[in-house]
Design a protein around this motif. Structure first.
Motif, PDB file in Angstrom:
ATOM      1  N   PRO A 166       0.796  -1.109  -0.020  1.00 48.12           N
ATOM      2  CA  PRO A 166       0.711   0.235   0.239  1.00 48.12           C
ATOM      3  C   PRO A 166       0.876   1.067  -0.116  1.00 48.12           C
ATOM      4  N   THR A 167       0.782   3.328  -0.920  1.00 48.44           N
ATOM      5  CA  THR A 167       1.039   3.592  -0.067  1.00 48.44           C
ATOM      6  C   THR A 167       1.184   3.992   0.826  1.00 48.44           C
ATOM      7  N   ALA A 168       0.644   4.242   1.848  1.00 47.01           N
ATOM      8  CA  ALA A 168       0.433   4.480   3.222  1.00 47.01           C
ATOM      9  C   ALA A 168       0.675   3.086   3.939  1.00 47.01           C
ATOM     10  N   GLN A 169       0.552   3.453   5.123  1.00 52.38           N
ATOM     11  CA  GLN A 169       0.959   1.886   6.048  1.00 52.38           C
ATOM     12  C   GLN A 169      -0.255   2.797   6.990  1.00 52.38           C
ATOM     13  N   PRO A 170      -1.436   0.652   6.965  1.00 48.69           N
ATOM     14  CA  PRO A 170      -2.172   0.746   7.726  1.00 48.69           C
ATOM     15  C   PRO A 170      -2.721   1.476   9.253  1.00 48.69           C
ATOM     16  N   THR A 171      -3.518   2.311   9.278  1.00 49.22           N
ATOM     17  CA  THR A 171      -3.865   3.076  10.555  1.00 49.22           C
ATOM     18  C   THR A 171      -4.379   2.458  10.939  1.00 49.22           C
ATOM     19  N   ALA A 172      -5.972   0.894  10.234  1.00 47.09           N
ATOM     20  CA  ALA A 172      -7.096   1.122  11.095  1.00 47.09           C
ATOM     21  C   ALA A 172      -6.401  -0.206  12.028  1.00 47.09           C
ATOM     22  N   CYS A 173      -7.158  -0.123  13.173  1.00 44.44           N
ATOM     23  CA  CYS A 173      -7.231  -0.768  14.197  1.00 44.44           C
ATOM     24  C   CYS A 173      -7.214  -2.635  13.777  1.00 44.44           C
ATOM     25  N   ARG A 174      -6.196  -3.057  14.028  1.00 48.24           N
ATOM     26  CA  ARG A 174      -5.912  -4.981  13.304  1.00 48.24           C
ATOM     27  C   ARG A 174      -6.615  -5.383  14.769  1.00 48.24           C
ATOM     28  N   ALA A 175      -7.656  -6.486  14.025  1.00 51.40           N
ATOM     29  CA  ALA A 175      -7.653  -7.351  14.442  1.00 51.40           C
ATOM     30  C   ALA A 175      -7.172  -9.037  13.694  1.00 51.40           C
ATOM     31  N   GLU A 176      -6.369  -9.663  14.696  1.00 48.64           N
ATOM     32  CA  GLU A 176      -6.093 -11.070  14.097  1.00 48.64           C
ATOM     33  C   GLU A 176      -7.370 -12.258  13.705  1.00 48.64           C
ATOM     34  N   THR A 177      -7.523 -12.870  12.909  1.00 44.57           N
ATOM     35  CA  THR A 177      -8.543 -13.623  12.268  1.00 44.57           C
ATOM     36  C   THR A 177      -7.918 -14.986  13.066  1.00 44.57           C
ATOM     37  N   ALA A 178      -8.863 -16.373  12.833  1.00 44.66           N
ATOM     38  CA  ALA A 178      -8.620 -18.229  13.643  1.00 44.66           C
ATOM     39  C   ALA A 178      -6.752 -17.957  12.785  1.00 44.66           C
ATOM     40  N   ASN A 179      -6.431 -17.323  11.547  1.00 43.23           N
ATOM     41  CA  ASN A 179      -5.636 -17.436  10.672  1.00 43.23           C
ATOM     42  C   ASN A 179      -4.763 -16.648  11.032  1.00 43.23           C
ATOM     43  N   PRO A 180      -3.675 -16.875  11.872  1.00 45.60           N
ATOM     44  CA  PRO A 180      -2.273 -15.708  12.419  1.00 45.60           C
ATOM     45  C   PRO A 180      -1.567 -15.329  11.160  1.00 45.60           C
ATOM     46  N   ALA A 181      -1.863 -15.530   9.831  1.00 42.59           N
ATOM     47  CA  ALA A 181      -0.794 -15.098   8.870  1.00 42.59           C
ATOM     48  C   ALA A 181      -1.998 -14.298   7.983  1.00 42.59           C
ATOM     49  N   ILE A 182      -2.994 -14.125   8.595  1.00 42.61           N
ATOM     50  CA  ILE A 182      -3.792 -13.534   7.941  1.00 42.61           C
ATOM     51  C   ILE A 182      -4.742 -12.231   8.748  1.00 42.61           C
ATOM     52  N   GLN A 183      -3.962 -10.731   8.669  1.00 41.94           N
ATOM     53  CA  GLN A 183      -4.952 -10.440   9.650  1.00 41.94           C
ATOM     54  C   GLN A 183      -6.081  -8.958   9.069  1.00 41.94           C
ATOM     55  N   GLN A 184      -7.014  -8.924   9.630  1.00 41.03           N
ATOM     56  CA  GLN A 184      -8.075  -8.328   9.116  1.00 41.03           C
ATOM     57  C   GLN A 184      -8.378  -6.713   9.642  1.00 41.03           C
ATOM     58  N   GLU A 185      -8.229  -5.533   8.652  1.00 41.36           N
ATOM     59  CA  GLU A 185      -8.708  -4.429   9.308  1.00 41.36           C
ATOM     60  C   GLU A 185      -9.841  -3.929   8.572  1.00 41.36           C
ATOM     61  N   SER A 186     -10.407  -2.934   9.176  1.00 36.39           N
ATOM     62  CA  SER A 186     -12.123  -2.510   8.254  1.00 36.39           C
ATOM     63  C   SER A 186     -11.952  -2.263   6.777  1.00 36.39           C
ATOM     64  N   GLU A 187     -10.826  -1.679   6.210  1.00 37.11           N
ATOM     65  CA  GLU A 187     -10.395  -1.611   4.965  1.00 37.11           C
ATOM     66  C   GLU A 187      -9.570  -2.970   4.137  1.00 37.11           C
ATOM     67  N   GLN A 188      -8.941  -3.135   5.021  1.00 36.22           N
ATOM     68  CA  GLN A 188      -7.990  -4.150   4.122  1.00 36.22           C
ATOM     69  C   GLN A 188      -7.932  -5.413   4.887  1.00 36.22           C
ATOM     70  N   CYS A 189      -7.302  -6.709   4.699  1.00 38.92           N
ATOM     71  CA  CYS A 189      -6.786  -7.600   5.086  1.00 38.92           C
ATOM     72  C   CYS A 189      -5.580  -8.250   4.229  1.00 38.92           C
ATOM     73  N   ILE A 190      -4.142  -8.215   5.670  1.00 33.26           N
ATOM     74  CA  ILE A 190      -2.621  -8.786   4.957  1.00 33.26           C
ATOM     75  C   ILE A 190      -2.311 -10.122   5.316  1.00 33.26           C
ATOM     76  N   ILE A 191      -1.954 -10.447   4.215  1.00 33.77           N
ATOM     77  CA  ILE A 191      -1.763 -12.185   4.090  1.00 33.77           C
ATOM     78  C   ILE A 191      -0.125 -11.873   4.612  1.00 33.77           C
ATOM     79  N   GLU A 192       0.278 -12.403   5.733  1.00 35.88           N
ATOM     80  CA  GLU A 192       1.774 -12.922   6.288  1.00 35.88           C
ATOM     81  C   GLU A 192       2.143 -13.895   5.108  1.00 35.88           C
ATOM     82  N   LEU A 193       3.663 -14.085   4.557  1.00 36.62           N
ATOM     83  CA  LEU A 193       4.132 -15.557   4.328  1.00 36.62           C
ATOM     84  C   LEU A 193       5.324 -15.155   4.646  1.00 36.62           C
ATOM     85  N   ASN A 194       5.486 -16.980   4.978  1.00 34.67           N
ATOM     86  CA  ASN A 194       6.836 -16.879   5.828  1.00 34.67           C
ATOM     87  C   ASN A 194       7.990 -17.023   4.810  1.00 34.67           C
TER      88      ASN A 194
END
Length: 306
Positions: A166-194
């Motif tokens: 993203p062009t700017a760092q996310p500012t929304a409050c982040r809440a982890e989903t049941a899969n810890p590699a997927i982080q859900q926000e109000s406007e976007q979701c981030i998938i972390e790859l190991n």
């Protein structure tokens, strides 16, 4: 039912809709983690008539994804021809099939290509899915209940061109989903790859692009050179925009890239026609938007009926 199954990003209730084979590489990690149902609008044959569908299906099956009923039925030439000559029935049919699929398979999250102005088929992919999701949410009247509560199908888009971050760092409050590699926000979701997942993704991208050659190979190498390999270690899903802020509005005042490039290729003698936003793409978008308006009106009348 496990927490992962209930979660709308970690369970089987996910659908990915992409315009061309190869787009799945941008969500390699998410596909491996969620194993979604996948639909592909074209065979990816491009102007050189060399389909990429088989290579994409091998990747998807290897990641455990399920191939949907809309799968490379059209060549790129066919879909461009329908845009140029106003063959709109096909787009109606695609939209209705996607809406029926979402309802029938109890899909909770749909991810699609996003509007960027790079390719008209990419842009129409977002509008087709946007319309299908709204139809499902407002028109089908099918009870959609999770944990005793009614829910709506959610729509996210993926960036295909430029920096994957993203062009700017996310500012929304982040809440982890049941899969810890997927982080859900109000406007976007981030998938972390190991480290291992990223290595597999990069290797697959290079092999795919090398075999495809041409523009795709150049685009992949340019992306690695411009943004670095680490930029692909996170994948982003962006919540679809609210009505009135649709990204295609940007092209009402300025030409999209595909129109400018089309003019250059006509001048070079490579293309005969230019696909233009106002003349060819916008009428299809407007036609699909009327489906939303008509369906919303019907749903409202039904809710008011005794």
């Amino acid at each position: 039912m496990s927490d992962a199954r209930r979660n709308n990003l970690s369970g089987r209730g996910n659908l990915l809709v992409i315009a061309h084979p190869g787009h799945e590489l941008r969500l390699y990690g998410w596909i491996a983690q969620t194993k979604p149902l996948v639909c592909i609008l074209t065979d990816g044959s491009g102007s050189d008539d060399k389909p990429r569908l088989a290579a994409t299906l091998n990747i998807l099956k290897g990641l455990g994804a399920e191939i949907g009923p809309v799968c490379g039925e059209l060549t790129d030439r066919q879909i461009y021809w329908k845009m140029l000559y106003g063959e709109y029935d096909m787009f109606d049919d695609l939209c209705e099939r996607l809406a029926a699929l979402i309802a029938a398979r109890d899909i909770r999250t749909v991810v699609s290509d996003g509007i960027e102005g790079y390719n008209p088929t990419h842009d129409l992919c977002e509008v087709l899915v946007r319309t299908a999701v709204v139809i499902t949410n407002n028109v089908t009247h099918i009870a959609r209940v999770a944990d005793g509560k009614e829910y709506l199908v959610r729509h996210y888009t993926i960036p295909l061109m430029g920096d994957p971050r993203p062009t700017a760092q996310p500012t929304a409050c982040r809440a982890e989903t049941a899969n810890p590699a997927i982080q859900q926000e109000s406007e976007q979701c981030i998938i972390e790859l190991n480290e291992r997942e990223l290595a597999h993704k990069l290797e697959t991208m290079r092999e795919y692009a090398s075999r495809a050659g041409g523009i795709l190979h150049q685009e992949v190498e340019d992306a690695f050179h411009s943004y670095g390999e680490d930029a692909f270690g996170r994948e982003y899903l962006y919540a679809a925009v609210v009505p009135g802020k649709e990204p295609e509005r940007n092209f009402r005042q300025q030409k999209p890239f595909y129109e400018i490039r089309g003019e250059q290729r006509v001048a070079d003698g490579r293309y005969r026609d230019v696909i233009r936003f106002h003349e060819h793409v916008l009428p299809i978008m407007n036609r699909l938007n009327t489906k939303i308006s008509a369906g919303t009106d019907r749903a409202g009348k039904d809710r008011k009926a005794p």
